[in-house]
Design a protein around this motif. Structure first.
Motif, PDB file in Angstrom:
ATOM      1  N   THR A 136       0.833  -1.202   0.000  1.00 31.13           N
ATOM      2  CA  THR A 136       0.000   0.000   0.000  1.00 31.13           C
ATOM      3  C   THR A 136       0.869   1.254   0.000  1.00 31.13           C
ATOM      4  O   THR A 136       1.896   1.304   0.677  1.00 31.13           O
ATOM      5  CB  THR A 136      -0.928   0.020   1.237  1.00 31.13           C
ATOM      6  N   VAL A 137       0.457   2.236  -0.779  1.00 27.43           N
ATOM      7  CA  VAL A 137       1.114   3.545  -0.788  1.00 27.43           C
ATOM      8  C   VAL A 137       0.044   4.590  -0.512  1.00 27.43           C
ATOM      9  O   VAL A 137      -0.965   4.664  -1.229  1.00 27.43           O
ATOM     10  CB  VAL A 137       1.795   3.836  -2.139  1.00 27.43           C
ATOM     11  N   THR A 138       0.250   5.400   0.530  1.00 31.35           N
ATOM     12  CA  THR A 138      -0.702   6.452   0.892  1.00 31.35           C
ATOM     13  C   THR A 138      -0.019   7.798   0.714  1.00 31.35           C
ATOM     14  O   THR A 138       0.975   8.089   1.383  1.00 31.35           O
ATOM     15  CB  THR A 138      -1.196   6.289   2.336  1.00 31.35           C
ATOM     16  N   ILE A 139      -0.554   8.598  -0.201  1.00 29.04           N
ATOM     17  CA  ILE A 139       0.047   9.887  -0.554  1.00 29.04           C
ATOM     18  C   ILE A 139      -0.827  11.021  -0.023  1.00 29.04           C
ATOM     19  O   ILE A 139      -2.017  11.097  -0.338  1.00 29.04           O
ATOM     20  CB  ILE A 139       0.172  10.025  -2.086  1.00 29.04           C
ATOM     21  N   ASP A 140      -0.236  11.885   0.784  1.00 23.50           N
ATOM     22  CA  ASP A 140      -0.900  13.126   1.192  1.00 23.50           C
ATOM     23  C   ASP A 140      -0.112  14.259   0.550  1.00 23.50           C
ATOM     24  O   ASP A 140       0.945  14.655   1.040  1.00 23.50           O
ATOM     25  CB  ASP A 140      -0.901  13.264   2.722  1.00 23.50           C
ATOM     26  N   ASN A 141      -0.622  14.748  -0.587  1.00 25.35           N
ATOM     27  CA  ASN A 141       0.117  15.771  -1.330  1.00 25.35           C
ATOM     28  C   ASN A 141      -0.331  17.179  -0.976  1.00 25.35           C
ATOM     29  O   ASN A 141      -0.147  18.123  -1.745  1.00 25.35           O
ATOM     30  CB  ASN A 141       0.010  15.532  -2.834  1.00 25.35           C
ATOM     31  N   GLU A 142      -0.940  17.329   0.198  1.00 24.66           N
ATOM     32  CA  GLU A 142      -1.417  18.604   0.731  1.00 24.66           C
ATOM     33  C   GLU A 142      -2.653  19.127   0.000  1.00 24.66           C
ATOM     34  O   GLU A 142      -3.153  20.204   0.325  1.00 24.66           O
ATOM     35  CB  GLU A 142      -0.295  19.659   0.730  1.00 24.66           C
ATOM     36  N   THR A 143      -3.124  18.367  -0.983  1.00 27.34           N
ATOM     37  CA  THR A 143      -4.371  18.705  -1.672  1.00 27.34           C
ATOM     38  C   THR A 143      -5.426  17.647  -1.407  1.00 27.34           C
ATOM     39  O   THR A 143      -6.591  17.942  -1.168  1.00 27.34           O
ATOM     40  CB  THR A 143      -4.140  18.823  -3.198  1.00 27.34           C
ATOM     41  N   PHE A 160       3.480  17.237   2.981  1.00 31.24           N
ATOM     42  CA  PHE A 160       3.510  16.381   1.791  1.00 31.24           C
ATOM     43  C   PHE A 160       4.231  15.088   2.172  1.00 31.24           C
ATOM     44  O   PHE A 160       5.450  15.059   2.299  1.00 31.24           O
ATOM     45  CB  PHE A 160       4.214  17.099   0.656  1.00 31.24           C
ATOM     46  N   THR A 161       3.481  14.020   2.384  1.00 31.86           N
ATOM     47  CA  THR A 161       4.066  12.758   2.837  1.00 31.86           C
ATOM     48  C   THR A 161       3.630  11.596   1.949  1.00 31.86           C
ATOM     49  O   THR A 161       2.554  11.628   1.350  1.00 31.86           O
ATOM     50  CB  THR A 161       3.667  12.446   4.294  1.00 31.86           C
ATOM     51  N   ILE A 162       4.477  10.575   1.899  1.00 31.18           N
ATOM     52  CA  ILE A 162       4.152   9.326   1.206  1.00 31.18           C
ATOM     53  C   ILE A 162       4.494   8.178   2.141  1.00 31.18           C
ATOM     54  O   ILE A 162       5.656   8.041   2.560  1.00 31.18           O
ATOM     55  CB  ILE A 162       4.936   9.164  -0.106  1.00 31.18           C
ATOM     56  N   ALA A 163       3.501   7.378   2.500  1.00 29.35           N
ATOM     57  CA  ALA A 163       3.717   6.223   3.376  1.00 29.35           C
ATOM     58  C   ALA A 163       3.776   4.960   2.523  1.00 29.35           C
ATOM     59  O   ALA A 163       2.851   4.667   1.767  1.00 29.35           O
ATOM     60  CB  ALA A 163       2.593   6.118   4.399  1.00 29.35           C
ATOM     61  N   PHE A 164       4.885   4.226   2.646  1.00 26.72           N
ATOM     62  CA  PHE A 164       5.083   2.967   1.930  1.00 26.72           C
ATOM     63  C   PHE A 164       4.914   1.828   2.937  1.00 26.72           C
ATOM     64  O   PHE A 164       5.678   1.726   3.898  1.00 26.72           O
ATOM     65  CB  PHE A 164       6.476   2.909   1.311  1.00 26.72           C
ATOM     66  N   THR A 165       3.929   0.971   2.708  1.00 23.97           N
ATOM     67  CA  THR A 165       3.613  -0.078   3.674  1.00 23.97           C
ATOM     68  C   THR A 165       3.799  -1.452   3.049  1.00 23.97           C
ATOM     69  O   THR A 165       3.270  -1.725   1.964  1.00 23.97           O
ATOM     70  CB  THR A 165       2.162   0.055   4.176  1.00 23.97           C
ATOM     71  N   GLU A 186       6.723  -0.105   7.678  1.00 28.18           N
ATOM     72  CA  GLU A 186       6.260   1.091   6.974  1.00 28.18           C
ATOM     73  C   GLU A 186       7.341   2.160   7.029  1.00 28.18           C
ATOM     74  O   GLU A 186       8.032   2.313   8.028  1.00 28.18           O
ATOM     75  CB  GLU A 186       4.968   1.623   7.608  1.00 28.18           C
ATOM     76  N   LYS A 187       7.506   2.886   5.930  1.00 24.59           N
ATOM     77  CA  LYS A 187       8.403   4.029   5.885  1.00 24.59           C
ATOM     78  C   LYS A 187       7.608   5.223   5.368  1.00 24.59           C
ATOM     79  O   LYS A 187       6.858   5.099   4.391  1.00 24.59           O
ATOM     80  CB  LYS A 187       9.597   3.766   4.962  1.00 24.59           C
ATOM     81  N   VAL A 188       7.776   6.358   6.031  1.00 23.59           N
ATOM     82  CA  VAL A 188       7.053   7.566   5.635  1.00 23.59           C
ATOM     83  C   VAL A 188       8.060   8.599   5.153  1.00 23.59           C
ATOM     84  O   VAL A 188       8.950   9.018   5.902  1.00 23.59           O
ATOM     85  CB  VAL A 188       6.228   8.146   6.803  1.00 23.59           C
ATOM     86  N   MET A 189       7.930   8.989   3.899  1.00 17.75           N
ATOM     87  CA  MET A 189       8.835   9.970   3.310  1.00 17.75           C
ATOM     88  C   MET A 189       8.172  11.348   3.317  1.00 17.75           C
ATOM     89  O   MET A 189       6.976  11.474   3.063  1.00 17.75           O
ATOM     90  CB  MET A 189       9.200   9.565   1.883  1.00 17.75           C
ATOM     91  N   ILE A 190       8.964  12.375   3.589  1.00 17.09           N
ATOM     92  CA  ILE A 190       8.479  13.753   3.612  1.00 17.09           C
ATOM     93  C   ILE A 190       9.149  14.517   2.467  1.00 17.09           C
ATOM     94  O   ILE A 190      10.369  14.434   2.290  1.00 17.09           O
ATOM     95  CB  ILE A 190       8.805  14.442   4.951  1.00 17.09           C
TER      96      ILE A 190
END
Length: 456
Positions: A186-193, A265-270, A275-279
């Motif tokens: 799973t990839v969860t993207i919060d691109n601030e939008t 702006f974060t991307i969580a790689f699960t 899990e790793k969360v990139m900023i």
């Protein structure tokens, strides 16, 4: 005057002829030089530049952006770089270098780009050092001129052998970002939008998801799990599989210049167990952005192209269709309008290569090509836009798909309900995400009903 003009023309013609002869002679000389020099009986084999590559201890790359690759205590490093050096890539590259061989060419260094070569390798091996300089391609564009200072000769080396060897530092560095994770689910993207959740975990039965060719499903921000677009998802998957940084940056992640502490702006790689969360922070240059991992102090840069992929809107990831179910997985399709019900029955006969699908309605066989053509249009119904008001399903038109699964028959119901004068709200199993033009639905549904009754 006329006589002088005639003489001038003759002089010009002679000059052109001389220049043409000189050029022709030069090209002929170069063509001859492209040929290997005549060899004595003792020189029947090609010259091999590197023997026993395992004994190499250092290579100095003298290029525009030169660097040194050196071996210390059995481990290779790119001098002056903070990134880990990929030992396997170094070993593979040295093996490629050991394949370099060529036949001696009778040429002058200045004529083939070896007086000021763009690439020179100073190779330390067995406490000795040799220098290989790479010049121009030959006229046939099939081989490079390479000089060896130990023999003093110039050789023609196959173009592929030279071009398959990396001449830049980044090729030897391990810049991968997700190598310690197992298969990412799973990839969860919060691109601030918006928040976008993409997953490989199939929320449907195997039969129901047969039409999804990407293997990825779109959850957030939709209410109902959606199939994903092939082209956009393919780019996303390729980015994910090769995700790497451009450069490690020696700067504090809290430094205002990075924009990392205030970024949302974060991307969580699960994966299955981690899990790793990139900023993603501010631009670091014209071509890169600052980035880091949550709970990690190391700052690195990402290429604009990578950040652009993770900035893709959810609408682009979605394949656009209301609901796609493969026709051959059906047991029955029921179309219900306000005043009538129309049923298409699907049955598979035979096995293996002899397997065929038979379509019937009211006990009468239907033309398979007509059914498939019109069903394709029905499955191709696309939402016009996201619905922004709550609507109660009024069942103006409903499609009931009875699907053959391993556990028996499963029903999926798609309902089109009044939204406004020109649109229906589309519900899938009672969940609404999209509105769709009434004219599009009515036309396709009426055409499908006509096919169902075509043999009456």
């Amino acid at each position: 005057m006329k006589k002088k003009g005639l003489i001038l023309i003759v002089v010009i013609i002679i000059a052109i002829a001389i220049l043409f002869f000189i050029q022709l002679t030069k090209e002929k000389d170069l063509a001859i030089q492209d040929q290997p020099a005549e060899k004595t009986p003792e020189e029947t084999e090609s010259y091999s530049f590197i023997k026993e590559p395992t004994t190499i201890t250092a290579i100095n790359f003298l290029t525009e952006q030169g660097f040194v690759l050196e071996k210390t205590e059995g481990s290779w490093t790119v001098a002056g770089r903070a990134e880990e050096t990929d030992q396997a890539i170094v070993t593979e590259s040295l093996q490629r270098l050991s394949l370099w061989e060529g036949e001696r060419a009778n040429v002058n260094r200045k004529d083939v780009g070896l007086d000021f070569p763009l690439i020179t390798l100073k190779i330390k091996q067995d406490e000795k050092e040799k220098k290989l300089a790479i010049g121009e391609l030959n006229m046939a564009q099939t081989a490079y001129y390479v000089s060896d200072d130990q023999t003093g000769d110039i050789y023609l080396v196959n173009r592929d052998l030279v071009e398959q060897f990396p001449f830049y530092a980044e090729a030897f560095l391990d810049r991968s970002l997700l190598s310690e994770l197992s298969t990412i689910d799973t990839v969860t993207i919060d691109n601030e939008t918006e928040v976008i959740e993409l997953t490989r975990e199939n929320p449907f039965t195997e039969a129901e998801s047969l039409a999804n060719i990407t293997g990825w499903f779109l959850k957030q921000p939709f209410n109902y799990p959606q199939f994903t677009s092939y082209s956009v998802t393919e780019t996303f998957v390729q980015t994910l599989s090769s995700l790497s940084f451009e450069e490690l940056v020696m700067v504090d992640k809290a430094d205002e210049i990075t924009g990392l502490t205030e970024s949302a702006f974060t991307i969580a790689f699960t994966s299955a167990d981690s899990e790793k969360v990139m900023i993603i922070g501010k631009p670091a240059s014209q071509n890169t952005y600052y980035a880091t991992f949550k709970n990690d102090d190391q700052v690195f840069t990402l290429a604009n192209e990578v950040v652009r992929v993770f900035s893709t809107p959810s609408e682009a990831f979605h394949d656009g269709f209301i609901k796609v179910i493969a026709l051959d997985t059906l047991d029955e399709l029921m179309i219900t309008t306000k005043d009538s019900v129309h049923a298409l029955h699907v049955e598979t006969e035979g096995k293996g290569d002899d397997k065929t699908t038979v379509f019937t309605a009211n006990d009468a066989a239907l033309d398979a090509s007509m059914v498939r053509k019109q069903y394709t249009a029905l499955a191709g119904l696309q939402g016009t836009e996201r619905s922004n008001v709550e609507v109660m399903p009024t069942r103006d038109i409903s499609l009931t798909y009875k699907i053959n699964t391993e556990d028996g028959i499963k029903e999926v119901v798609v309902v089109f309900s009044e939204y406004d004068a020109t649109h229906y709200a589309a519900f899938v199993d009672g969940v609404n995400d999209f509105i769709i033009e009434k004219s599009q639905v009515n036309e396709v549904v009426n055409a499908m009903v006509s096919v169902i009754h075509s043999n009456e």
